[in-house]
Scaffold this active site. Structure first.
Site, short mmCIF file in Angstrom:
data_model
loop_
_atom_site.label_atom_id
_atom_site.label_comp_id
_atom_site.label_asym_id
_atom_site.label_seq_id
_atom_site.Cartn_x
_atom_site.Cartn_y
_atom_site.Cartn_z
N SER A 173 -11.51 2.98 1.09
CA SER A 173 -11.19 2.50 -0.25
C SER A 173 -12.37 2.70 -1.20
CB SER A 173 -10.76 1.04 -0.17
OG SER A 173 -10.11 0.62 -1.33
N GLU A 267 1.11 4.57 0.19
CA GLU A 267 0.25 3.60 -0.50
C GLU A 267 -0.12 4.12 -1.89
OE1 GLU A 267 -3.99 3.27 0.27
OE2 GLU A 267 -3.75 4.60 2.00
N HIS A 297 -2.50 0.05 3.20
CA HIS A 297 -3.82 0.50 2.78
C HIS A 297 -4.84 0.25 3.90
CE1 HIS A 297 -7.04 1.32 -0.07
NE2 HIS A 297 -7.57 0.13 0.12
#
Length: 336
Positions: A173, A267, A297
């Site tokens: 991320s 996602e 995620h």
């Protein structure tokens, strides 16, 4: 493991590399998250109370569905302003090679502690120690605190005996945004680059423009895109959205270390992952992308929730070991 040389080649390779359909448990988890976790994240207030609640919520999910493997050895690091922890699965010893991991968080939540379970699985799969950096979080520490800490952790490893070619960087991320920034800063400064970098559900665009478009079509199970943008704005603060340290671009001809990218196909950051691959390949940087069916995620961190996590980590581990082998081959060393 195969590396894509063209879009056509990549399409054929992905068909054999990952499942075509998410497991029933993964689909159920995504549906339950849309009805539960997404709703909770959508109502948390955008203040210190809400941020503290969000940190606790994510920490609880990570611990429940991605616990640390039994027998894992953890040692804290607090050295010269660098904070983090070494994570070694049972039987793994320190050597001359390592993984440097930059956790995700939206720059606001998570820590080395929340990612200890994921680090322990990476360590077991690769046989390598994993150093997870604890960078400063927003809103207490806005831009560029996290980027500075991520770079400091990498330099700390090199200063403590690790050769750059013996290190692979990993991230998820927002940690992927920090990873790419680090690689670009290394290139600009002429600093030695790691052997490669792997990324889970990478954040490329901090404005979440791509993510918001996808989220309108298919709601992301983790949180609405506007919640993610609000979180990231605690970090970007007064920095212009077109700042080159935020709107990252790989210059034409800038060959960075090989990249390996995984994301869930459904996602909201799936488009970021595909854009990253396209940008890397256009610049001449090798980049393999795997889009796994499902919508969770950073599913690699939640093996008790998403069965596909184990297989995905095996692919990532194969990238790590093969990349280190290439970087340390006699031919590569002569070229370097």
């Amino acid at each position: 493991m195969t590396r894509s040389g063209s879009k056509a080649t990549f399409s054929r390779q992905v068909a054999t590399a990952v499942p075509n359909k998410a497991s029933a448990r993964t689909q159920l988890a995504a549906t339950a998250s849309v009805l539960g976790l997404r709703q909770v994240n959508g109502v948390l207030p955008n203040n210190r109370i809400g941020i503290a609640a969000g940190r606790g919520l994510i920490a609880g999910i990570m611990a429940a569905f991605g616990p640390t493997l039994p027998g894992t050895f953890v040692s804290r690091v607090n050295s010269g302003g660098v904070h983090g922890e070494w994570v070694r699965a049972a039987g793994v010893r320190h050597g001359d090679k390592a993984i440097y991991y930059i956790h995700g968080s939206g720059y606001v939540v998570c820590s080395a502690r929340t990612h200890r379970g994921l680090a322990s699985r990476l360590s077991k799969a690769t046989g390598l120690p994993v150093f997870v950096v604890d960078y400063r979080l927003a809103p207490e520490h806005p831009f560029p605190a996290a980027a500075e800490d991520a770079a400091a952790g990498y330099r700390w490893l090199l200063a403590h005996g690790y050769r750059a070619g013996n290190v692979v960087i990993g991230g998820d991320s927002a940690g992927c945004h920090l990873t790419l920034d680090l690689l670009l800063q290394n290139r600009a400064a002429g600093e030695p680059q790691p052997a490669g970098a792997f990324m889970f559900s990478p954040l490329l665009d901090p404005t979440l423009t791509l993510a918001e478009r996808r989220d309108r079509i298919l709601p992301d199970p983790m949180a609405p895109a506007w919640v993610g943008r609000r979180m990231i704005e605690h970090y970007t603060a007064n920095e212009p959205v077109d700042s080159p340290r935020l709107r990252l671009q790989i210059p034409a001809g800038a060959v960075l270390p090989p990249l390996f990218v995984q994301a869930s196909a459904g996602e909201m950051l799936a488009d970021d992952a595909q854009t990253l691959r396209a940008m890397a390949e256009a610049a001449g940087t090798p980049c393999e992308l795997q889009l796994w069916p499902g919508r969770i995620h950073v599913f690699q961190a939640l093996p008790l929730l998403v069965p596909e996590a184990a297989a995905a980590l095996r692919h990532a581990a194969a990238f790590v070991t093969s990349t280190l082998a290439r970087a340390n081959s006699p031919i590569q060393e002569q070229v370097g």
